[in-house]
Design a protein around this motif. Structure first.
Motif, PDB file in Angstrom:
ATOM      1  N   LEU B  55       6.868 -10.116   4.260  1.00 48.05           N
ATOM      2  CA  LEU B  55       7.252  -8.710   4.122  1.00 48.05           C
ATOM      3  C   LEU B  55       8.511  -8.585   3.253  1.00 48.05           C
ATOM      4  N   GLU B  56       9.479  -9.454   3.499  1.00 45.05           N
ATOM      5  CA  GLU B  56      10.730  -9.404   2.723  1.00 45.05           C
ATOM      6  C   GLU B  56      10.481  -9.711   1.253  1.00 45.05           C
ATOM      7  N   LYS B  57       9.599 -10.680   1.011  1.00 49.67           N
ATOM      8  CA  LYS B  57       9.265 -11.025  -0.386  1.00 49.67           C
ATOM      9  C   LYS B  57       8.633  -9.827  -1.092  1.00 49.67           C
ATOM     10  N   LEU B  58       7.694  -9.174  -0.405  1.00 49.33           N
ATOM     11  CA  LEU B  58       6.995  -8.041  -1.015  1.00 49.33           C
ATOM     12  C   LEU B  58       7.963  -6.890  -1.315  1.00 49.33           C
ATOM     13  N   ILE B  59       8.892  -6.657  -0.394  1.00 50.04           N
ATOM     14  CA  ILE B  59       9.883  -5.589  -0.609  1.00 50.04           C
ATOM     15  C   ILE B  59      10.731  -5.902  -1.834  1.00 50.04           C
ATOM     16  N   LYS B  60      11.099  -7.162  -1.947  1.00 47.22           N
ATOM     17  CA  LYS B  60      11.928  -7.593  -3.081  1.00 47.22           C
ATOM     18  C   LYS B  60      11.175  -7.402  -4.409  1.00 47.22           C
ATOM     19  N   ILE B  61       9.899  -7.790  -4.414  1.00 46.63           N
ATOM     20  CA  ILE B  61       9.096  -7.615  -5.633  1.00 46.63           C
ATOM     21  C   ILE B  61       8.974  -6.133  -5.970  1.00 46.63           C
ATOM     22  N   ALA B  62       8.783  -5.315  -4.935  1.00 46.19           N
ATOM     23  CA  ALA B  62       8.610  -3.877  -5.157  1.00 46.19           C
ATOM     24  C   ALA B  62       9.870  -3.246  -5.748  1.00 46.19           C
ATOM     25  N   LEU B  63      11.021  -3.854  -5.486  1.00 41.93           N
ATOM     26  CA  LEU B  63      12.284  -3.304  -6.004  1.00 41.93           C
ATOM     27  C   LEU B  63      12.702  -3.912  -7.344  1.00 41.93           C
ATOM     28  N   GLN B  64      11.867  -4.786  -7.901  1.00 39.47           N
ATOM     29  CA  GLN B  64      12.302  -5.591  -9.055  1.00 39.47           C
ATOM     30  C   GLN B  64      12.629  -4.776 -10.308  1.00 39.47           C
ATOM     31  N   HIS B  65      12.139  -3.545 -10.392  1.00 39.00           N
ATOM     32  CA  HIS B  65      12.494  -2.729 -11.554  1.00 39.00           C
ATOM     33  C   HIS B  65      13.532  -1.660 -11.220  1.00 39.00           C
ATOM     34  N   GLY B  66      14.256  -1.890 -10.142  1.00 39.03           N
ATOM     35  CA  GLY B  66      15.401  -1.032  -9.844  1.00 39.03           C
ATOM     36  C   GLY B  66      15.109   0.165  -8.957  1.00 39.03           C
ATOM     37  N   GLY B  67      13.945   0.192  -8.308  1.00 37.11           N
ATOM     38  CA  GLY B  67      13.642   1.282  -7.380  1.00 37.11           C
ATOM     39  C   GLY B  67      14.691   1.374  -6.283  1.00 37.11           C
ATOM     40  N   GLU B  68      14.892   2.598  -5.744  1.00 37.77           N
ATOM     41  CA  GLU B  68      15.943   2.783  -4.736  1.00 37.77           C
ATOM     42  C   GLU B  68      15.503   2.328  -3.343  1.00 37.77           C
ATOM     43  N   PHE B  69      14.192   2.406  -3.104  1.00 39.02           N
ATOM     44  CA  PHE B  69      13.696   2.157  -1.758  1.00 39.02           C
ATOM     45  C   PHE B  69      12.288   1.602  -1.846  1.00 39.02           C
ATOM     46  N   ALA B  70      12.000   0.613  -1.018  1.00 37.51           N
ATOM     47  CA  ALA B  70      10.637   0.084  -0.997  1.00 37.51           C
ATOM     48  C   ALA B  70      10.169  -0.083   0.438  1.00 37.51           C
ATOM     49  N   GLU B  71       8.864   0.018   0.621  1.00 44.22           N
ATOM     50  CA  GLU B  71       8.303  -0.005   1.973  1.00 44.22           C
ATOM     51  C   GLU B  71       6.914  -0.637   1.948  1.00 44.22           C
ATOM     52  N   VAL B  72       6.641  -1.424   2.962  1.00 45.04           N
ATOM     53  CA  VAL B  72       5.315  -2.031   3.107  1.00 45.04           C
ATOM     54  C   VAL B  72       4.689  -1.466   4.384  1.00 45.04           C
ATOM     55  N   TYR B  73       3.462  -0.980   4.278  1.00 46.52           N
ATOM     56  CA  TYR B  73       2.749  -0.419   5.432  1.00 46.52           C
ATOM     57  C   TYR B  73       1.466  -1.210   5.609  1.00 46.52           C
ATOM     58  N   VAL B  74       1.315  -1.852   6.765  1.00 47.70           N
ATOM     59  CA  VAL B  74       0.141  -2.696   7.023  1.00 47.70           C
ATOM     60  C   VAL B  74      -0.696  -2.028   8.110  1.00 47.70           C
ATOM     61  N   GLU B  75      -1.988  -2.012   7.934  1.00 50.37           N
ATOM     62  CA  GLU B  75      -2.846  -1.325   8.904  1.00 50.37           C
ATOM     63  C   GLU B  75      -4.095  -2.138   9.225  1.00 50.37           C
ATOM     64  N   TYR B  76      -4.429  -2.164  10.511  1.00 56.57           N
ATOM     65  CA  TYR B  76      -5.726  -2.697  10.934  1.00 56.57           C
ATOM     66  C   TYR B  76      -6.300  -1.681  11.909  1.00 56.57           C
ATOM     67  N   SER B  77      -7.443  -1.137  11.582  1.00 60.94           N
ATOM     68  CA  SER B  77      -7.961  -0.033  12.378  1.00 60.94           C
ATOM     69  C   SER B  77      -9.434  -0.252  12.704  1.00 60.94           C
ATOM     70  N   VAL B  78      -9.775  -0.064  13.978  1.00 67.51           N
ATOM     71  CA  VAL B  78     -11.170  -0.189  14.397  1.00 67.51           C
ATOM     72  C   VAL B  78     -11.604   1.144  15.000  1.00 67.51           C
ATOM     73  N   GLY B  79     -12.708   1.663  14.521  1.00 62.97           N
ATOM     74  CA  GLY B  79     -13.252   2.901  15.063  1.00 62.97           C
ATOM     75  C   GLY B  79     -14.585   2.641  15.738  1.00 62.97           C
ATOM     76  N   ASN B  80     -14.824   3.291  16.871  1.00 64.41           N
ATOM     77  CA  ASN B  80     -16.103   3.158  17.574  1.00 64.41           C
ATOM     78  C   ASN B  80     -16.630   4.540  17.881  1.00 64.41           C
ATOM     79  N   GLN B  81     -17.930   4.664  17.841  1.00 67.44           N
ATOM     80  CA  GLN B  81     -18.507   5.935  18.222  1.00 67.44           C
ATOM     81  C   GLN B  81     -19.888   5.737  18.815  1.00 67.44           C
ATOM     82  N   ILE B  82     -20.194   6.554  19.799  1.00 66.48           N
ATOM     83  CA  ILE B  82     -21.540   6.546  20.357  1.00 66.48           C
ATOM     84  C   ILE B  82     -21.932   7.986  20.651  1.00 66.48           C
ATOM     85  N   PHE B  83     -23.174   8.318  20.353  1.00 67.32           N
ATOM     86  CA  PHE B  83     -23.676   9.691  20.395  1.00 67.32           C
ATOM     87  C   PHE B  83     -24.891   9.811  21.257  1.00 67.32           C
ATOM     88  N   LEU B  84     -25.019  10.926  21.893  1.00 72.65           N
ATOM     89  CA  LEU B  84     -26.272  11.247  22.580  1.00 72.65           C
ATOM     90  C   LEU B  84     -26.741  12.603  22.076  1.00 72.65           C
TER      91      LEU B  84
END
Lengths: 447, 510
Positions: B55-84
């Motif tokens: 995460l720290e490496k990615l933030i550093k790369i994201a700031l490499q051109h002088g951006g003021e702020f960088a953020e990494v958002y990671v998501e794992y999502s499972v959806g289930n549905q059942i219908f009658l």
């Protein structure tokens, strides 16, 4: 691995795992999105993504899953789980893949390879330019919600165990602006855009910008009118929301379940003889054209309403089988996250032959609808009630802007009372209509 | 620019399956929380548990051109549905979404890129793409990540993802049999159970590093009735940030009966009158009105751009003295509740309107920074494929002091809104429209007959001034999935019994 090969392998895999039939729908997307505001770039977003939906039938039971994780071990697990899911459902004799008419898919020229080559500088320039011209359209335009430019590329693959294996690529390109006009404490927003498959087909920056500006300014001073009955003209763009309600009511499953007011109206006169509606996803280069539909049928033209007579409801294969009707199915995909379901692909309400200006000039006292808030149609009953904005027509001319009124009535009455159809269709999206006049409707405003 | 609450599209599996419509969830407004652990029976693909170093490496790369702020958002999502439907389990579905979104902020600019491939090589490329929003010589050093513990406002012991669909099917069958027995006129009973189970990790260049497991569940019953040429529909549901322990056969029965009651009640409905009338809103089920008609105009993007009708109203009277409005992400178990927003800011209760005066707006990080305002925990995004926007959580009108009976008695002729449906608003003008799936005529202070085809229209600023009576009986029962700029997000809302002195009703009768 090649995506088509991956899709074919998954189908083979689930058949081996015991499924009787299987279908994989796979998407591969690239997107670019840019917004500018007050002349500066605000956001740039770009990415590629992918995903696939797997539908299996085992002993006439349905299971469905999707994933964006294409790694070998994940796919293995995913295939197994989907077959297991199908065991939860009850068997239905009508479940299963469509019976396909063999044929070759056509090339509707939906892919513009030049789009990927457009440098970001040029995209930024377009977005800045459209905003600038929209802001300069009128001195009462004081604020910007921004100019934007988007382009995308999508590869879709549909493979199933009945030997269908199609792929198609299409591009999309889109730009426009949203601005705000103000006078005193009043603010009104206006926006316009152009969306095409090919870069060359886009409208000019100037046209789009001026339309956005015009749409904001022309609403300034809008007010409700007293509640009354009056003739109503639906502008060609506003009309789309009205037709959307009728198309929902033509859903075959709703007909089967008798939950739509159109249930008993097949082959009957439901509209004025002026009205002919065709679903036509085969128009070359059009934004809503497709070579194959969500179920893998080769796309075709279908007449939905012919000179006022309701000719067909919109069924997907499973619903058509359940209802016992023989009909050309029309099914679309909302993406890989859900199976195909009955939905129109590209509806074209056929053009009339009267100039729009002439319709307006023939009205002494009436309402010109430019905006509708929602579809307005209550599907079970056919009641129509919709928030609306536009202009008041007085002695054949646009007199003043109107907002905060509702249109009320019954859809069947409205359809039958379409007395004039204009010749001004603009094939912009998946639902297209000319302007038209309805003899009389309830316009609700101030007491 | 249009904000809307979607109706529930039929057979849109999974991703959208859990979204949509107005809602029912019987939840008290308790102010409690715990540091309870997320459910241990939700299994996350270990690939998303990126290490601190990555995460720290990615933030550093994201700031490499002088951006003021960088953020990494990671998501794992499972959806289930059942219908009658039609006395059969139609099908069961499941879907998995997994990816990383990387954002760089620089002045008013946002660079955003995402990837569904979690290999370091791909994530590095993603960070590089986002980094190009800035082009500065000086490069900022990110703050080292420090993980923080956050309170929990969810009521989840058992992850719905751990329940096999065969068990969920039992609830569906129960509701189906209740519906079939309730009344012969009932011709369709549709039931579904859907859940999403999401793990998110947020890390940024300010050193924030948090993770959260967000569970949403919903049990929905929809009923159609036909008699002769009359048709009507009823629906009811229970939902929230609730674990599976909140659902059983008794819940299924209650929800099914409520849906049946509504469908049967609305069958004889007559067309609503058009014109201006006073309305009374039933407690709990009409909060969507405040979400749409007012809340969206208090989100800080429109305030900063000065395009919201309330942009210059902070500190000013915008509502009647008896009206106060809150957005509160900390309502225990409610659908819009979050422990942290999608930028890692802890959730909070924000008073937006205090006794008629506009006192605050809802902020995400970008708008808070540009307006020099504090963070309110309202930076939310649909998924890793989207950048955050200022969004509501649970929005409600605060309780007042008028007796609900007196409120009803005060209306000679008007509309009783038992339940508000979907609606949309233009946040520039504040103009809105809502459908009313369950509404009645009020005559001489009494609810008399059911009405169909009611549409409420008006503008937020106008209506706020016309709130003339507010009851003490606040409940947070409403909500659904709110759409803004193409992003859907779960929200809830609520209200006490209240009266609006006049509002435009769209109907067929003139």
């Amino acid at each position: 691995m090649n995506n088509k090969l991956l899709a074919e392998n998954i189908v083979k895999k689930v058949l081996k795992l015991g499924a009787d039939e299987a279908e994989v729908y796979l998407e591969n997307n690239r997107e670019f999105e840019l917004t500018v505001r007050n002349g500066d770039v605000e956001t740039i977003k770009q990415a590629t993504s992918k995903g696939l939906g797997l539908m299996v039938f085992k002993e006439k039971k349905l299971g469905f899953s999707y994933t964006s994780d294409f790694s070998d071990e994940s796919i293995e697990e995913f295939a197994k789980r989907t077959v297991q899911l199908s065991l939860v459902a009850d068997p239905k004799p009508w479940n299963g893949l469509p019976d396909f008419k063999k044929g070759k898919i056509k090339d509707f020229d939906l892919y513009d390879s030049s789009i990927a080559e457009i440098p970001n500088e040029k995209k930024i320039k377009i977005a800045k330019e459209v905003e600038k011209i929209a802001l300069a359209y009128d001195k009462r335009i004081t604020k910007s919600e921004g100019g934007y430019f988007r382009d995308s590329e999508r590869e879709t693959i549909l493979v199933n165990s009945k030997g269908i294996s199609y792929s198609s690529k299409r591009t999309g390109i889109y730009f426009g602006a949203d601005v705000v006009a103000g006078e005193g404490s009043e603010m009104q927003s206006g926006g316009w855009s152009s969306s095409k498959r090919h870069f060359k087909d886009l409208d000019t920056i100037e046209n789009v910008a001026k339309e956005a500006g015009k749409r904001a300014v022309e609403k300034l001073g809008a007010k409700p009118v007293p509640t009354q009955k009056a003739p109503v003209v639906f502008d060609r763009y506003a009309a789309r929301a009205f037709w959307a309600g009728i198309l929902f009511a033509m859903n075959g499953d709703s007909v089967y379940k008798k939950t739509t007011f159109l249930t008993e109206h097949l082959d009957k006169h439901i509209a004025s003889e002026l009205i002919t509606i065709i679903d036509d996803p085969t128009i070359p280069r059009h934004v809503a054209s497709l070579p194959f539909d969500g179920e893998g049928n080769i796309t075709r033209k279908n007449v939905l309403i012919d000179k006022g007579i309701l000719k067909m409801f919109i069924y997907d294969t499973i619903t058509a089988r359940k209802a016992g009707v023989k009909v050309n199915t029309i099914a679309s995909r909302y993406g890989y996250r859900s199976p195909a379901s009955a939905r129109f692909l590209n509806v074209v309400v056929q053009n009339g032959n009267v100039d729009r200006e002439k319709i307006v000039s023939g009205i002494k006292n009436g309402f010109y609808v430019k905006g509708l808030r929602g579809i307005g149609t209550d599907i079970p009953t056919g009641n129509y009630s919709c928030g609306s904005s536009g202009f008041w027509i007085k002695d054949g001319e646009i007199a003043f802007p109107v907002d905060g009124v509702t249109l009320g009535g019954n859809v069947l009455d409205m359809l039958k009372n379409i007395e004039v159809l204009a010749n001004d269709i603009d094939l912009r999206g998946s639902l297209n209509s000319p302007s038209f006049k309805i003899t009389e409707m309830a316009v609700g405003g101030k007491k | 620019m249009k904000k809307y609450l979607k109706p529930i599209p039929r057979r849109k599996f999974l991703k959208t399956g859990i979204t949509g419509g107005a809602i029912i969830a019987t939840l008290p407004v308790w102010k409690l929380f715990s540091f309870s652990a997320p459910p241990s029976d939700f299994h996350v693909n270990p690939a998303v548990n990126l290490s601190k170093e990555t995460l720290e490496k990615l933030i550093k790369i994201a700031l490499q051109h002088g951006g003021e702020f960088a953020e990494v958002y990671v998501e794992y999502s499972v959806g289930n549905q059942i219908f009658l439907e039609e006395n059969k389990i139609y099908g069961a579905g499941r879907g998995v979404d997994m990816g990383v979104g990387i954002r760089v902020l620089h002045g008013e600019k946002t660079g955003y890129a995402y990837s569904d491939d979690l290999s370091f090589e791909k994530l590095k490329q993603t960070a590089e793409v986002a980094s190009h929003i800035a082009a500065e010589k000086e490069v900022k050093e990110p703050v080292g990540l420090k993980s923080s513990k956050i309170p929990s406002y969810y009521l989840v012991k058992v992850s719905p993802d751990s329940i096999v669909p065969q068990d969920k099917a039992k609830l569906l069958w129960k509701a189906n049999s209740i519906g079939r027995e309730y009344d012969k006129k009932i011709n369709q009973v549709n039931v579904s159970f859907s859940d999403t189970n999401k793990k998110i990790i947020i890390a940024n260049s300010d050193g924030i590093w948090v993770e959260d497991v967000q569970t949403l569940s919903r049990f929905l019953v929809s009923i159609n009735v036909i008699k002769g040429d009359k048709r009507s529909r009823g629906y009811a549901y229970k939902d929230g940030t609730l674990g599976y322990e909140h659902y059983d056969l008794k819940v299924a029965e209650e929800i099914a009966k409520d849906a049946c009651r509504m469908a049967i009640a609305m069958l004889p409905a007559e067309s609503a009158p058009a014109g201006e009338y006073p309305i009374v809103m039933a407690k709990g089920h009409c909060g969507t009105f405040f979400h749409e008609a007012i809340g969206h105009s208090l989100e800080s993007d429109g305030i900063r751009k000065k395009t919201s009708c309330f942009w210059d109203k902070k500190g000013k009277e915008i509502a009647s003295k008896i009206s106060s409005l809150a957005d509160d992400g900390t309502v225990l178990g409610a659908r819009g509740s979050i422990n942290v927003d999608d930028e890692g800011t802890p959730s909070q209760n924000t008073i937006l309107i205090d006794k008629g005066k506009c006192v605050d707006f809802l902020n995400d990080r970008l708008n808070a920074k540009l307006m020099k305002a504090k963070l309110t925990g309202n930076g939310r995004r649909e998924s890793y494929q989207h950048y955050p926007l200022p969004r509501m959580t649970n929005t409600y009108l605060l309780a007042g002091e008028d007796d609900p009976e007196d409120i009803l008695k005060s209306v000679k002729k008007g509309i009783y809104v038992a339940r508000i449906g979907g609606g949309n608003v233009n946040w520039v003008t504040g103009r809105f429209v809502f459908s009313v799936p369950e509404g009645y005529l009020i005559e001489d202070g009494k609810i008399t007959k059911p009405l169909k085809g009611i549409q409420l229209m008006g503008s937020g600023p106008e209506v706020l001034k016309n709130i003339v009576m507010v009851g003490p009986d606040l409940e947070i029962l409403g909500g659904g999935t709110c759409g803004k700029d193409g992003q859907g997000k779960p929200v809830s809302d609520g209200n006490p019994t209240l009266k609006v002195s006049k509002i435009t009703i769209g109907g067929a009768k003139v």
